[in-house]
Scaffold this motif. Sequence first.
Motif, PDB file in Angstrom:
ATOM      1  N   LEU A  10     -41.051 -18.449 -24.984  1.00  0.00           N
ATOM      2  CA  LEU A  10     -39.847 -17.626 -25.103  1.00  0.00           C
ATOM      3  C   LEU A  10     -38.773 -18.116 -24.138  1.00  0.00           C
ATOM      4  N   PHE A  11     -39.215 -18.392 -22.909  1.00  0.00           N
ATOM      5  CA  PHE A  11     -38.304 -18.879 -21.874  1.00  0.00           C
ATOM      6  C   PHE A  11     -37.673 -20.205 -22.312  1.00  0.00           C
ATOM      7  N   ASN A  12     -38.520 -21.105 -22.816  1.00  0.00           N
ATOM      8  CA  ASN A  12     -38.019 -22.420 -23.206  1.00  0.00           C
ATOM      9  C   ASN A  12     -37.065 -22.311 -24.387  1.00  0.00           C
ATOM     10  N   SER A  46     -32.414 -30.771  -9.368  1.00  0.00           N
ATOM     11  CA  SER A  46     -33.692 -30.166  -8.969  1.00  0.00           C
ATOM     12  C   SER A  46     -34.722 -30.423 -10.062  1.00  0.00           C
ATOM     13  N   HIS A  47     -34.257 -30.344 -11.312  1.00  0.00           N
ATOM     14  CA  HIS A  47     -35.108 -30.594 -12.473  1.00  0.00           C
ATOM     15  C   HIS A  47     -34.208 -30.611 -13.697  1.00  0.00           C
ATOM     16  N   LEU A  48     -34.798 -30.946 -14.834  1.00  0.00           N
ATOM     17  CA  LEU A  48     -33.988 -31.204 -16.034  1.00  0.00           C
ATOM     18  C   LEU A  48     -33.913 -30.023 -16.997  1.00  0.00           C
ATOM     19  N   HIS A  49     -34.354 -28.831 -16.598  1.00  0.00           N
ATOM     20  CA  HIS A  49     -34.142 -27.684 -17.489  1.00  0.00           C
ATOM     21  C   HIS A  49     -32.656 -27.584 -17.811  1.00  0.00           C
ATOM     22  N   ASN A  50     -32.388 -27.124 -19.029  1.00  0.00           N
ATOM     23  CA  ASN A  50     -31.016 -27.156 -19.526  1.00  0.00           C
ATOM     24  C   ASN A  50     -30.040 -26.377 -18.652  1.00  0.00           C
ATOM     25  N   ASP A  51     -30.516 -25.281 -18.047  1.00  0.00           N
ATOM     26  CA  ASP A  51     -29.580 -24.488 -17.239  1.00  0.00           C
ATOM     27  C   ASP A  51     -29.312 -25.129 -15.880  1.00  0.00           C
ATOM     28  N   HIS A  52     -29.973 -26.257 -15.589  1.00  0.00           N
ATOM     29  CA  HIS A  52     -29.695 -26.985 -14.348  1.00  0.00           C
ATOM     30  C   HIS A  52     -29.104 -28.368 -14.606  1.00  0.00           C
ATOM     31  N   ALA A  53     -29.339 -28.909 -15.790  1.00  0.00           N
ATOM     32  CA  ALA A  53     -28.861 -30.263 -16.089  1.00  0.00           C
ATOM     33  C   ALA A  53     -27.853 -30.274 -17.234  1.00  0.00           C
ATOM     34  N   GLY A 133     -44.182 -27.168  -9.225  1.00  0.00           N
ATOM     35  CA  GLY A 133     -44.861 -25.959  -9.683  1.00  0.00           C
ATOM     36  C   GLY A 133     -44.107 -25.377 -10.866  1.00  0.00           C
ATOM     37  N   HIS A 134     -42.836 -25.029 -10.633  1.00  0.00           N
ATOM     38  CA  HIS A 134     -41.976 -24.585 -11.743  1.00  0.00           C
ATOM     39  C   HIS A 134     -42.008 -25.662 -12.832  1.00  0.00           C
ATOM     40  N   VAL A 135     -41.814 -26.897 -12.405  1.00  0.00           N
ATOM     41  CA  VAL A 135     -42.090 -28.086 -13.227  1.00  0.00           C
ATOM     42  C   VAL A 135     -42.611 -29.162 -12.282  1.00  0.00           C
ATOM     43  N   GLY A 159     -33.475 -24.410  -5.920  1.00  0.00           N
ATOM     44  CA  GLY A 159     -33.439 -24.590  -7.377  1.00  0.00           C
ATOM     45  C   GLY A 159     -34.179 -23.440  -8.028  1.00  0.00           C
ATOM     46  N   ASP A 160     -35.163 -23.758  -8.855  1.00  0.00           N
ATOM     47  CA  ASP A 160     -35.971 -22.720  -9.503  1.00  0.00           C
ATOM     48  C   ASP A 160     -37.341 -22.566  -8.842  1.00  0.00           C
ATOM     49  N   ALA A 161     -37.516 -23.130  -7.646  1.00  0.00           N
ATOM     50  CA  ALA A 161     -38.811 -22.970  -6.974  1.00  0.00           C
ATOM     51  C   ALA A 161     -39.054 -21.506  -6.623  1.00  0.00           C
TER      52      ALA A 161
HETATM   53 ZN   LIG Z   1     -36.020 -24.280 -14.458  1.00  0.00          ZN
END
Ligand SMILES: [Zn+2]
Length: 222
Positions: A10-12, A46-53, A133-135, A159-161
Amino acid sequence: MDRVSSSRALFNKFLSAFTIEPSDGIVQQLGRQGVKPTDLKAVILSHLHNDHAGGLEDLVAAAPDLPVYISREHWKAFGEHPFFAGMEGATPNHWPRNFSPKIFDYQDQPVGPWEKSYPLTSDGKIVAVDTSGHVAGHLALVVYGESGTGEATTYLLPGDATYSIDVLDKEEPDGINDDPARALQSLRLMRQYARQTDVVVLPSHDANTPRFLAERVVYQPK
Ligand SMILES: [Zn+2]
């Protein structure tokens, strides 16, 4: 599907689904702050999730020489596996054309409780530490800054840690983590750091983060 993987799905889905109005794009937002993409020295992901990249495509199109930093572990997990990354909340079809970020390896330079770190600036004032951990390969930044009056202030950008200070206090991995055990370890390292050092912690998704930044609120681990 168990509870954790269904909440991840759901999150993704959420991460991949939301749309950004052109006026909310990163280039436009920077413009409102009087910053041009070519003014930037680097982007540190921090990572490549869409809301960060998200927006990286526009940023690099406007500033093709802009270096983009990413940890080797995260690049191996997401960058080298765009299909997997897409399933996990990244949008590889919106990465810059021929995306070739600067991939770094941590060095044996301890920062607080972290045994390794990676200095991103030659003066060592912006340093990456692993908060996986988050990714896999998620990074946090330690920034040695100063206040307007020249007083030294240390910031931690997790980031999302951790999504919020509350979650950090509870040492609560968020249930959609790639690796909850590593996520917990990352939370503990951040809290340990805050016990050793006065640090302003600025989680990406905490509604209070603008105030923590403006008032330089030092995080007091409970
Ligand atoms: Zn994230």
